[in-house]
Design a protein around this motif. Sequence first.
Motif, PDB file in Angstrom:
ATOM      1  N   ILE A 101      29.962  31.135   0.335  1.00 12.78           N
ATOM      2  CA  ILE A 101      28.830  30.911   1.241  1.00 12.78           C
ATOM      3  C   ILE A 101      27.726  30.159   0.499  1.00 12.78           C
ATOM      4  CG2 ILE A 101      26.964  32.061   2.510  1.00 12.78           C
ATOM      5  CD1 ILE A 101      28.988  34.278   3.184  1.00 12.78           C
ATOM      6  N   ALA A 102      27.444  30.610  -0.706  1.00 12.78           N
ATOM      7  CA  ALA A 102      26.389  29.969  -1.499  1.00 12.78           C
ATOM      8  C   ALA A 102      26.690  28.492  -1.714  1.00 12.78           C
ATOM      9  CB  ALA A 102      26.250  30.679  -2.849  1.00 12.78           C
ATOM     10  N   ALA A 103      27.980  28.214  -1.947  1.00 15.70           N
ATOM     11  CA  ALA A 103      28.363  26.824  -2.198  1.00 15.70           C
ATOM     12  C   ALA A 103      28.154  25.957  -0.967  1.00 15.70           C
ATOM     13  CB  ALA A 103      29.825  26.768  -2.639  1.00 15.70           C
ATOM     14  N   ASN A 104      28.187  26.590   0.204  1.00 15.64           N
ATOM     15  CA  ASN A 104      28.051  25.820   1.442  1.00 15.64           C
ATOM     16  C   ASN A 104      26.625  25.784   1.979  1.00 15.64           C
ATOM     17  OD1 ASN A 104      30.739  24.816   2.681  1.00 15.64           O
ATOM     18  ND2 ASN A 104      31.214  26.736   1.653  1.00 15.64           N
ATOM     19  N   LEU A 105      25.735  26.536   1.359  1.00 16.98           N
ATOM     20  CA  LEU A 105      24.378  26.611   1.897  1.00 16.98           C
ATOM     21  C   LEU A 105      23.654  25.270   1.829  1.00 16.98           C
ATOM     22  CD1 LEU A 105      22.964  30.060   0.749  1.00 16.98           C
ATOM     23  CD2 LEU A 105      23.460  29.296   3.058  1.00 16.98           C
ATOM     24  N   PHE A 106      23.788  24.589   0.676  1.00 13.74           N
ATOM     25  CA  PHE A 106      23.007  23.368   0.528  1.00 13.74           C
ATOM     26  C   PHE A 106      23.416  22.264   1.504  1.00 13.74           C
ATOM     27  CE2 PHE A 106      21.973  19.239  -1.103  1.00 13.74           C
ATOM     28  CZ  PHE A 106      20.595  19.353  -1.156  1.00 13.74           C
ATOM     29  N   PRO A 107      24.736  21.957   1.628  1.00  9.79           N
ATOM     30  CA  PRO A 107      25.104  20.938   2.616  1.00  9.79           C
ATOM     31  C   PRO A 107      24.649  21.312   4.032  1.00  9.79           C
ATOM     32  CG  PRO A 107      27.031  21.604   1.334  1.00  9.79           C
ATOM     33  CD  PRO A 107      25.899  22.433   0.869  1.00  9.79           C
ATOM     34  N   SER A 108      24.744  22.607   4.359  1.00  7.86           N
ATOM     35  CA  SER A 108      24.322  23.047   5.691  1.00  7.86           C
ATOM     36  C   SER A 108      22.821  22.854   5.878  1.00  7.86           C
ATOM     37  CB  SER A 108      24.646  24.526   5.889  1.00  7.86           C
ATOM     38  OG  SER A 108      26.010  24.673   6.123  1.00  7.86           O
ATOM     39  N   PHE A 109      22.087  23.202   4.850  1.00  9.34           N
ATOM     40  CA  PHE A 109      20.625  23.075   4.898  1.00  9.34           C
ATOM     41  C   PHE A 109      20.230  21.607   5.082  1.00  9.34           C
ATOM     42  CE2 PHE A 109      16.759  22.466   2.163  1.00  9.34           C
ATOM     43  CZ  PHE A 109      15.854  23.075   3.012  1.00  9.34           C
ATOM     44  N   ALA A 110      20.855  20.717   4.301  1.00  9.99           N
ATOM     45  CA  ALA A 110      20.519  19.291   4.391  1.00  9.99           C
ATOM     46  C   ALA A 110      20.884  18.742   5.767  1.00  9.99           C
ATOM     47  CB  ALA A 110      21.251  18.514   3.286  1.00  9.99           C
ATOM     48  N   ASP A 111      22.071  19.112   6.260  1.00  3.81           N
ATOM     49  CA  ASP A 111      22.489  18.667   7.592  1.00  3.81           C
ATOM     50  C   ASP A 111      21.521  19.170   8.655  1.00  3.81           C
ATOM     51  OD1 ASP A 111      24.660  17.147   7.104  1.00  3.81           O
ATOM     52  OD2 ASP A 111      26.153  18.562   7.869  1.00  3.81           O
ATOM     53  N   ALA A 112      21.184  20.445   8.543  1.00  2.00           N
ATOM     54  CA  ALA A 112      20.305  21.052   9.541  1.00  2.00           C
ATOM     55  C   ALA A 112      18.956  20.349   9.577  1.00  2.00           C
ATOM     56  CB  ALA A 112      20.116  22.535   9.232  1.00  2.00           C
ATOM     57  N   LEU A 113      18.403  20.055   8.406  1.00  2.00           N
ATOM     58  CA  LEU A 113      17.097  19.390   8.367  1.00  2.00           C
ATOM     59  C   LEU A 113      17.156  18.005   8.988  1.00  2.00           C
ATOM     60  CD1 LEU A 113      15.248  20.147   5.029  1.00  2.00           C
ATOM     61  CD2 LEU A 113      14.747  20.921   7.327  1.00  2.00           C
ATOM     62  N   PHE A 114      18.255  17.311   8.742  1.00  2.00           N
ATOM     63  CA  PHE A 114      18.405  15.967   9.300  1.00  2.00           C
ATOM     64  C   PHE A 114      18.331  16.042  10.828  1.00  2.00           C
ATOM     65  CE2 PHE A 114      20.689  12.389  11.029  1.00  2.00           C
ATOM     66  CZ  PHE A 114      20.297  11.336  10.233  1.00  2.00           C
ATOM     67  N   TYR A 115      19.093  16.974  11.395  1.00  2.00           N
ATOM     68  CA  TYR A 115      19.181  17.013  12.856  1.00  2.00           C
ATOM     69  C   TYR A 115      18.002  17.728  13.504  1.00  2.00           C
ATOM     70  CZ  TYR A 115      23.632  14.798  12.504  1.00  2.00           C
ATOM     71  OH  TYR A 115      24.604  13.883  12.243  1.00  2.00           O
ATOM     72  N   ILE A 116      17.385  18.638  12.745  1.00  2.00           N
ATOM     73  CA  ILE A 116      16.276  19.370  13.367  1.00  2.00           C
ATOM     74  C   ILE A 116      15.072  18.452  13.563  1.00  2.00           C
ATOM     75  CG2 ILE A 116      14.949  20.339  11.403  1.00  2.00           C
ATOM     76  CD1 ILE A 116      15.224  23.036  12.960  1.00  2.00           C
ATOM     77  N   THR A 117      14.850  17.561  12.624  1.00  2.00           N
ATOM     78  CA  THR A 117      13.662  16.712  12.738  1.00  2.00           C
ATOM     79  C   THR A 117      13.804  15.718  13.902  1.00  2.00           C
ATOM     80  OG1 THR A 117      14.638  15.370  11.002  1.00  2.00           O
ATOM     81  CG2 THR A 117      12.861  16.833  10.356  1.00  2.00           C
ATOM     82  N   VAL A 118      15.060  15.406  14.267  1.00  2.00           N
ATOM     83  CA  VAL A 118      15.198  14.509  15.416  1.00  2.00           C
ATOM     84  C   VAL A 118      15.406  15.266  16.726  1.00  2.00           C
ATOM     85  CG1 VAL A 118      16.050  12.496  14.156  1.00  2.00           C
ATOM     86  CG2 VAL A 118      17.662  14.200  14.958  1.00  2.00           C
ATOM     87  N   SER A 119      15.822  16.509  16.642  1.00  2.00           N
ATOM     88  CA  SER A 119      16.083  17.224  17.889  1.00  2.00           C
ATOM     89  C   SER A 119      14.888  18.065  18.337  1.00  2.00           C
ATOM     90  CB  SER A 119      17.326  18.099  17.758  1.00  2.00           C
ATOM     91  OG  SER A 119      17.126  19.069  16.772  1.00  2.00           O
TER      92      SER A 119
END
Lengths: 252, 540
Positions: free
Chosen positions: B137-155
């Motif tokens: 889970i820890a290994a996947n947190l950063f890619p998820s966080f970066a993806d989420a920020l990308f889409y949250i700022t536009v959505s």
Amino acid sequence: MQIGAVLKVDGLSYIYPSGKAVFEDISFEVGENEFVSIVGPSGIGKSTLLRVISYLIPPTRGKVILLGEEIKAPSSRIALIHQSIATFPWMTALENVRIVVDGKVKDRSKANEIARKMLEVVGLRGAEDLYPKEMSGGMRQRVAIARALAANPIVLLMDEPFAHLDELTAEGLRQEIYYILFNPETTLKAVILVSHNLDEVLELSDRVLVMNGSPARVVNDLSINIPRPRQPRDPRFNEYLDKIYSSLTPIR
Amino acid sequence: MNPIIVIAAASTATMARVLALIGLTILVGWFMAYGATRNGFIESVYVSAIAALESVPVITFFPVVLMVFVYRIGGPVGTELATDVLVLTAIAWNIWIAQYQALKTIPNDLLEVSRNYEFGFWKTMRRLIVPYSMPKIAANLFPSFADALFYITVSEVFTVGTKTYSTFGIGSLIAELIASGNWSLVWYAMASLAIWVVALTFFFRWFARYSVSKYGLDTAMQVRRRGRTSLRRTYQAWGSLVGPMKRLSRHFSTLARVPAIPIAERRAGWRILKRTTKYVVIGIGAFLMFVISLEIGEFIISVPGTYWLFLLGYTPLILYNLAFDYLRVFIITVISLLIAVFVGYALAVRQRVAAFVLPVVQVLSAFPAPVYFPLVFIATYRYVVHIPFGTELYVLFLGFISTFYYVFYSFWIGVQAVPNEFWEIMRNYELGYFKKLRSIVLPGTLPYLVAGLSSTIDSAWGGLMIGEYWPNIYDGKGLIVRYGLMKMLDLYTYSGNIGLAGWSSLIFAIIVVIFSISFTKALMDLARKKYVIEEGVYGV
């Protein structure tokens, strides 16, 4: 330097970046066609010593002289065989060997010829097109040895090369290795072996260096004067074994 | 209210949204993964569904999300849910597949201990499943966080027809501030976002190290079965870990060589868990399938036959525009790949430089490109506008900064995972730079490269979606490309033509999935079959 000495290790010391001294003031010479083994307790720095000799790890102090010339960078003239048997999985046996020849020989057919010859020397004729996955551990280690020999080494460093093989395979390879390495087809002049297996060491070596202490030093340099092929049942074999044990214990 | 307080509150709201969604994803993921490991049928559906969904770019969910949440629910709640679901599609798949993999790779010895000492469901969950899945889970947190920020700022803010929907957060606030030309506050808002990004990136790095050191298994214990893996996510996920990388890579490769445990034995491992739970999981799954089927059926029936013909008539135009986008994605991918290979390799062999550069790159990669792109545009458009294909350059640049990091990190991690023995061989036999790269490093990192490329291609669509139609970035100047499906999607959405947007998305999703199956998956299968460098070391 003694007459016929191929390699001279002169006052080698290595200290980890953390400040811990691994070994100190290691000096010895290896003569032509000499098979030297290094033994010592686990963690004493035998494998590190091999890497320092090959300059894969630069020494903290001291130097390594090969045929009168100081080694200042990793060189295929001092080739290392790994304990863990490293072959490239996407290359055939032939390609695994040829990779060290490609840069030095322009002609691809010549490179293939050298690689084939070395595979033949290690007893892998007919296995040129096999991938590592299709080979046993023993065959893979032979490929690694053929690769080293194809690079025209002067000295071969072997870091527990039989450790990951089953006993039968290891014994088979052990019986052949001396004659494979000092085959007239190769450029090899000396071998340094690191091992925990004292029977193996006595079976193969002309000399045994015993490391002990912290930081480690060479505490015994023993010439093995038993004719080849050697048998563990030979009483002299056990005498040497006792001598090595006495140098190894107590672990300092 | 003091604008600084509003900015702080907005960035906190955005981060709280992201973290809450990540938390929810993890929580739900444990139960779903557990359900999947208990039943072969659920497992097949679960893994296949995630594999299909993760190969579809996040933006294709946009029209569906609009239809369901903005039109059906509406109001601030509908807008909030639309934003949340869109972000969820960006973060959920990789975390869920990681949790599934974790459960599938629990060592048999540990499972037997839990059976032997009669751990109940909750105790097994608390003492075994949750701790064991932490490193993945820890290994996947950063890619998820970066993806989420990308889409949250536009959505957080979007326009449909004449109506603009927005929810409170730093993305919507920055858009508002740029529109009003309040530049000093724009800088403050970006600084506030940057502080959060830096803090959370370093937190994730620390958490990755902590979870590996505390929960990572570094032995060759026999595992039950690796399960069906998502190679792309497995390899990509290591991108968040700098310190414990090698250890995790070794851990993974050790598991890869462990022989499979017979299915009967594997299932026996889960017998401690009550049979009723199985039916609950099946029941929930059946209910969800029923609701979704109902929605789809209702939608198909509600659309008149003439409209379906109208949509079909548009299909050639959609495909024509999609071809242009594939060309853009290809260019972005090639440039990203070249930079990733040469810079990534240079950094990988210079650990001291990498120790400084990588955290910086990591923070930059998490900082959403749509937030800072307007500033780049404002600073340069006077000059770039005169260059032929100037708009294309911006679009490609936006696509590049949105996606470059995936292939870069994947390759860098791949180089890190090259066993030390091979580095010694390369040095020992004095192999030249290109020989090393061509014969050893590139083939040896192929699984990582394919994983990174796959993510890069998927994420490039997001950058194109933003860049191909951004009519008013500043002072009436903006970006509008001539051809491009992403522009069409934007236009249809902005003009309120959700039907056509949905149809375009569907066609796009189908093509992307076909591409993924025929190209990416085939390449990944080849990489997995032949180019797993760890398999070259026999004695590990």
